[in-house]
Enzyme design. Structure first.
Site, PDB file in Angstrom:
ATOM      1  N   CYS A   2       0.835  -1.198   0.000  1.00  0.00           N
ATOM      2  CA  CYS A   2       0.000   0.000   0.000  1.00  0.00           C
ATOM      3  C   CYS A   2       0.876   1.256   0.000  1.00  0.00           C
ATOM      4  O   CYS A   2       1.969   1.259   0.553  1.00  0.00           O
ATOM      5  CB  CYS A   2      -0.864   0.044   1.248  1.00  0.00           C
ATOM      6  SG  CYS A   2      -1.923  -1.392   1.413  1.00  0.00           S
ATOM      7  N   ARG A  27       5.200   0.490  -6.098  1.00  0.00           N
ATOM      8  CA  ARG A  27       5.162  -0.387  -4.938  1.00  0.00           C
ATOM      9  C   ARG A  27       4.255  -1.591  -5.171  1.00  0.00           C
ATOM     10  O   ARG A  27       4.292  -2.548  -4.413  1.00  0.00           O
ATOM     11  CB  ARG A  27       4.649   0.395  -3.713  1.00  0.00           C
ATOM     12  CG  ARG A  27       5.598   1.491  -3.267  1.00  0.00           C
ATOM     13  CD  ARG A  27       4.917   2.425  -2.305  1.00  0.00           C
ATOM     14  NE  ARG A  27       4.743   1.864  -0.983  1.00  0.00           N
ATOM     15  CZ  ARG A  27       5.564   2.038   0.040  1.00  0.00           C
ATOM     16  NH1 ARG A  27       6.635   2.754  -0.124  1.00  0.00           N
ATOM     17  NH2 ARG A  27       5.318   1.510   1.212  1.00  0.00           N
ATOM     18  N   TRP A  75      -2.900  -2.693  -1.714  1.00  0.00           N
ATOM     19  CA  TRP A  75      -2.424  -4.026  -2.093  1.00  0.00           C
ATOM     20  C   TRP A  75      -3.116  -4.964  -1.126  1.00  0.00           C
ATOM     21  O   TRP A  75      -2.815  -4.977   0.063  1.00  0.00           O
ATOM     22  CB  TRP A  75      -0.901  -4.074  -1.933  1.00  0.00           C
ATOM     23  CG  TRP A  75      -0.250  -5.273  -2.522  1.00  0.00           C
ATOM     24  CD1 TRP A  75      -0.032  -5.540  -3.843  1.00  0.00           C
ATOM     25  CD2 TRP A  75       0.330  -6.377  -1.809  1.00  0.00           C
ATOM     26  NE1 TRP A  75       0.623  -6.730  -3.987  1.00  0.00           N
ATOM     27  CE2 TRP A  75       0.860  -7.260  -2.769  1.00  0.00           C
ATOM     28  CE3 TRP A  75       0.445  -6.699  -0.458  1.00  0.00           C
ATOM     29  CZ2 TRP A  75       1.499  -8.444  -2.420  1.00  0.00           C
ATOM     30  CZ3 TRP A  75       1.074  -7.876  -0.114  1.00  0.00           C
ATOM     31  CH2 TRP A  75       1.596  -8.740  -1.090  1.00  0.00           C
ATOM     32  N   ASN A 100      -1.637   1.778   5.858  1.00  0.00           N
ATOM     33  CA  ASN A 100      -0.699   0.820   5.281  1.00  0.00           C
ATOM     34  C   ASN A 100      -0.276  -0.089   6.420  1.00  0.00           C
ATOM     35  O   ASN A 100       0.144   0.388   7.465  1.00  0.00           O
ATOM     36  CB  ASN A 100       0.513   1.601   4.725  1.00  0.00           C
ATOM     37  CG  ASN A 100       1.571   0.695   4.140  1.00  0.00           C
ATOM     38  OD1 ASN A 100       1.372  -0.515   4.034  1.00  0.00           O
ATOM     39  ND2 ASN A 100       2.684   1.278   3.749  1.00  0.00           N
ATOM     40  N   GLY A 101      -0.418  -1.395   6.252  1.00  0.00           N
ATOM     41  CA  GLY A 101      -0.020  -2.322   7.304  1.00  0.00           C
ATOM     42  C   GLY A 101      -1.108  -3.329   7.602  1.00  0.00           C
ATOM     43  O   GLY A 101      -2.018  -3.527   6.783  1.00  0.00           O
ATOM     44  N   GLU A 483      19.648 -15.539  -9.328  1.00  0.00           N
ATOM     45  CA  GLU A 483      19.076 -14.207  -9.568  1.00  0.00           C
ATOM     46  C   GLU A 483      18.533 -14.113 -10.998  1.00  0.00           C
ATOM     47  O   GLU A 483      17.472 -13.527 -11.227  1.00  0.00           O
ATOM     48  CB  GLU A 483      20.154 -13.145  -9.290  1.00  0.00           C
ATOM     49  CG  GLU A 483      19.770 -11.711  -9.594  1.00  0.00           C
ATOM     50  CD  GLU A 483      18.539 -11.200  -8.849  1.00  0.00           C
ATOM     51  OE1 GLU A 483      18.070 -11.865  -7.925  1.00  0.00           O
ATOM     52  OE2 GLU A 483      18.040 -10.135  -9.248  1.00  0.00           O
ATOM     53  N   LYS A 487      14.642 -13.256 -11.907  1.00  0.00           N
ATOM     54  CA  LYS A 487      14.240 -12.153 -12.798  1.00  0.00           C
ATOM     55  C   LYS A 487      13.315 -12.677 -13.888  1.00  0.00           C
ATOM     56  O   LYS A 487      12.299 -12.073 -14.198  1.00  0.00           O
ATOM     57  CB  LYS A 487      15.459 -11.495 -13.476  1.00  0.00           C
ATOM     58  CG  LYS A 487      16.316 -10.598 -12.643  1.00  0.00           C
ATOM     59  CD  LYS A 487      15.712  -9.279 -12.279  1.00  0.00           C
ATOM     60  CE  LYS A 487      14.976  -9.344 -10.984  1.00  0.00           C
ATOM     61  NZ  LYS A 487      15.714  -9.213  -9.746  1.00  0.00           N
ATOM     62  N   GLU A 490       9.853 -13.580 -12.486  1.00  0.00           N
ATOM     63  CA  GLU A 490       9.107 -12.398 -12.018  1.00  0.00           C
ATOM     64  C   GLU A 490       8.449 -11.633 -13.150  1.00  0.00           C
ATOM     65  O   GLU A 490       7.303 -11.224 -13.038  1.00  0.00           O
ATOM     66  CB  GLU A 490      10.075 -11.411 -11.351  1.00  0.00           C
ATOM     67  CG  GLU A 490      10.381 -11.690  -9.917  1.00  0.00           C
ATOM     68  CD  GLU A 490      11.288 -10.603  -9.371  1.00  0.00           C
ATOM     69  OE1 GLU A 490      10.894  -9.946  -8.416  1.00  0.00           O
ATOM     70  OE2 GLU A 490      12.405 -10.400  -9.916  1.00  0.00           O
ATOM     71  N   HIS A 506      22.507 -34.901 -10.844  1.00  0.00           N
ATOM     72  CA  HIS A 506      21.872 -35.488  -9.654  1.00  0.00           C
ATOM     73  C   HIS A 506      20.356 -35.307  -9.697  1.00  0.00           C
ATOM     74  O   HIS A 506      19.699 -35.421  -8.663  1.00  0.00           O
ATOM     75  CB  HIS A 506      22.459 -34.876  -8.386  1.00  0.00           C
ATOM     76  CG  HIS A 506      23.928 -35.130  -8.254  1.00  0.00           C
ATOM     77  ND1 HIS A 506      24.447 -36.379  -7.985  1.00  0.00           N
ATOM     78  CD2 HIS A 506      24.992 -34.302  -8.415  1.00  0.00           C
ATOM     79  CE1 HIS A 506      25.779 -36.312  -7.978  1.00  0.00           C
ATOM     80  NE2 HIS A 506      26.127 -35.055  -8.229  1.00  0.00           N
ATOM     81  N   LYS A 605       6.741  -3.846  -4.655  1.00  0.00           N
ATOM     82  CA  LYS A 605       8.139  -3.414  -4.560  1.00  0.00           C
ATOM     83  C   LYS A 605       8.661  -3.523  -3.139  1.00  0.00           C
ATOM     84  O   LYS A 605       9.782  -3.921  -2.905  1.00  0.00           O
ATOM     85  CB  LYS A 605       8.251  -1.968  -5.044  1.00  0.00           C
ATOM     86  CG  LYS A 605       9.666  -1.417  -5.042  1.00  0.00           C
ATOM     87  CD  LYS A 605      10.502  -2.106  -6.087  1.00  0.00           C
ATOM     88  CE  LYS A 605      11.956  -1.696  -6.066  1.00  0.00           C
ATOM     89  NZ  LYS A 605      12.780  -2.639  -6.819  1.00  0.00           N
TER      90      LYS A 605
END
Ligand code: F6R
Length: 610
Positions: A2, A27, A75, A100-101, A483, A487, A490, A506, A605
């Site tokens: 949020c 965000r 959000w 927010n929270g 990484e 990416k 995502e 393996h 974000k």
């Protein structure tokens, strides 16, 4: 997560609020709304599901006029994304709040308020707070006291901004566990969950501390701490240009941020290294004394920042010769640990507001670590304020949800830290100088990789119709493969996994066929020959290989092997440079697939809730 914006001014605030919301889009959110108090008459509210643009369309013919207002991007955590669950929430038609929270005890408060006769229109935890403030307002008669009495009853994390039509000359804000900044203007003041939201109107900010409650008027800001004592919070100037939140010539923020890496890596080195030495004083006045005592490093982080930590483990063990453990914050915080004496607790976080990382830090402070060091990109963030020592990455605001320049500046900071630590553990001046000189070459090498953009875009076509991809790396390049896989999944939504190349036989080798592209990073280090054997294992099973290799490593394109030649790089700095082609690859695959590159679905974000 949020986002919150608020303003009190001589002018109409609608434009300020909308621009603030647009700047908070990065965000991640699913709906947006705003409430404006019009000269004491009433609160006008507009809310829409979807993008801020939908809110703009909704109010186009019917602007919300007034000098005091609050706005929000939501959000969803409690209740689906919908107009009735979107903020601001109201109690009656005169009080509005944004939040927010997460309020953990909202169910019990909801029951109590229902018994008191309050009717609920949403499924959110926030509406409970609105009604509770209104209930206290009726008893206490002023908004500030009502908010204060309310937060004494809340459990959880929150940043709140509250307005009341009967008190049109101020807004009341508070924070506990979620970020909130006050933007200081001239004859007008603002609040937001992130400074970026307010850059068009001010570059001066006060960061509220945990437990603070603030009364914001046009010409005054009064802050009280948790105990109710009046406090001053110092004003800081924003350090980066206001343009940071614009895409400029680039199609996406992510691409812009990938291309900023040579500059921001250099900026992260500035003042911290000479031509051949690390300036450990630049890590803080206590750094020298502290590093002398460190015998073990415990790294904690999430997501991309965790991958930076995994690279750092190779460096710390190899260059500084000290044991290093790395763990994701959400795991670390919920298990018992054995803490070695003289362990440095090192948190890595772009935002400095990631709930799990902060919780791990707070636990660590009780648990007897020697000290806490933060590597962070946001000045004034909770992580920065709560750590003993801080290395600020100089990436500037990162808007694309998928982290790019934050990662490579984290790596740069971690290498500088490693060298400072290593100096206390027998690193020779000669070796330090060799690595520092290699670090100075990195911005140029990253530029060379960026010039391969067109060729990487061509390679990206090979992934468009694929559903899965395997990434391989060895040694400190294994976290780079992790990484790269993160990416790709995502932003292109292609399932991707990374393995240390030696693990291939393996198990994952069973997956390899012509439908499974295999991406590999191959600098010219002492593992390259072993890596080449792993590549042959893939080719023998009909797999298609995409190899980013040192041009001196002897990997050439043929049949099902696409080799991209990279400049020679020192083996210590290779993880920084080899990250960049994988970022570009994911970016181009996502663009070709037409996904929302800067705001991928379901992601935020800054993950300020657990
Ligand atoms: C991935 C990404 C996330 C973050 C993670 C931690 O591109 O950005 O995985 O790295 O949410 O965030 P910070 O670094 O802000 O603690």
């Amino acid at each position: 997560m949020c986002g919150i914006v608020g303003a009190i001014s001589e002018r109409d605030v609608q434009g300020i609020l909308l621009e603030g919301l647009r700047r908070l889009e990065y965000r991640g959110y699913d709906s947006a709304g705003m409430a404006v108090v019009d000269g004491g008459q009433a609160v006008q509210r507009a809310r829409e599901v979807g993008k801020v643009a939908a809110l703009v369309d909704a109010i186009e013919g019917n602007p919300l006029k007034g000098h005091l207002g609050i706005a929000h991007t939501r959000w969803a955590t409690h209740g689906e994304p919908s107009r009735i669950n979107a903020h601001p929430h109201m109690s009656g038609d005169r009080l509005a709040i944004v939040h927010n929270g997460i309020i953990e005890n909202y169910q019990e408060l909801r029951q109590e308020l229902k018994t008191d006769g309050f009717a609920f229109t949403s499924q959110t935890d926030t509406e409970v707070v609105a009604h509770l403030i209104e209930k206290n307002y009726r008893e206490l008669g002023d908004l500030y006291s009502a908010v204060k009495a309310t937060i004494a009853r809340l459990r959880g994390a929150y940043a709140l901004a509250v307005v009341h039509a009967d008190e049109p000359d101020h807004l009341v804000v508070c924070r506990e566990g979620s970020p909130l900044v006050v933007g200081v203007g001239i004859g007008e003041n603002f609040i937001a969950s992130d400074q970026l939201a307010l850059l068009p109107v001010t570059d001066r900010f006060m960061f509220l501390e945990e437990g603070d409650i603030a009364d914001i008027r046009k010409d005054r800001i009064d802050i009280h701490d948790r105990e109710g004592t009046p406090v001053e919070r110092s004003t800081h100037r924003f350090e980066h240009g206001a343009d940071s939140a614009d895409k400029g010539e680039y199609r996406h923020f992510m691409l812009k941020e990938i291309h900023e890496q040579p500059r921001v890596i250099k900026a992260t080195m500035e003042g911290r290294v000479t031509a051949s030495r690390v300036l450990e004083q630049a890590l803080g006045t206590d750094a020298e004394n502290l590093l002398d005592h460190v015998r073990h490093v415990q790294i904690i982080a999430c997501g991309t920042s965790y991958h930076a930590g995994l690279v750092a483990r190779y460096w710390i063990e190899e260059v500084a010769g000290l044991p290093c453990s790395v763990e994701v914050a959400s795991e670390f915080r919920y298990r018992k640990h054995v803490i070695q004496p003289d362990t440095l607790f090192l948190c890595i976080s772009q935002s400095g507001e990631t709930a799990d990382t902060l919780a791990a830090l707070r636990q660590a402070k009780q648990a007897g670590f020697r000290a806490a060091l933060a590597i962070c990109n946001v000045p004034g963030s909770s992580l920065v304020r709560e750590s003993d020592l801080v290395i600020m990455t100089q990436a500037g605001p990162e808007i694309g949800v998928a982290s790019t320049k934050a990662f490579t500046t984290q790596l740069t900071s971690l290498l500088i830290f490693t060298l400072a630590l290593a100096r206390h553990n027998g690193l020779s001046e000669e070796k330090e100088s060799e690595i520092v000189q290699a670090l100075h070459l990195v911005p140029g090498q990253v530029n060379d990789v960026l010039s391969l953009d067109g060729e990487i875009e061509e390679l990206a076509r090979g992934f468009m119709d694929k559903n899965h991809t395997l990434f391989l790396g060895r040694g400190s390049l294994y976290p780079v493969a992790l990484e790269g896989a993160l990416k790709l999944k995502e932003i292109s939504y292609i399932h991707a996994e990374a393995y240390p190349a030696g693990e291939l036989k393996h198990g994952p080798l069973a997956l390899v066929d012509s439908e499974m592209p295999v991406v590999t990073v191959a600098p010219n280090n002492d593992l390259v020959e072993k890596l080449k054997s792993n590549l042959e294992e893939v080719r023998a099973r009909g797999g298609e290989l995409f190899v980013f290799a040192d041009r001196e490593a002897g990997v050439a394109s043929e049949d099902s092997l696409h080799a991209m030649q990279l400049p020679p790089v020192h083996e210590i700095t290779a993880p920084i440079v080899y990250t960049v082609p994988l970022q570009l690859l994911s970016y181009h695959v996502a663009v070709l697939k037409g996904t929302d590159v800067d705001q991928p679905r379901n992601l935020a974000k800054s993950v300020t809730v657990e």
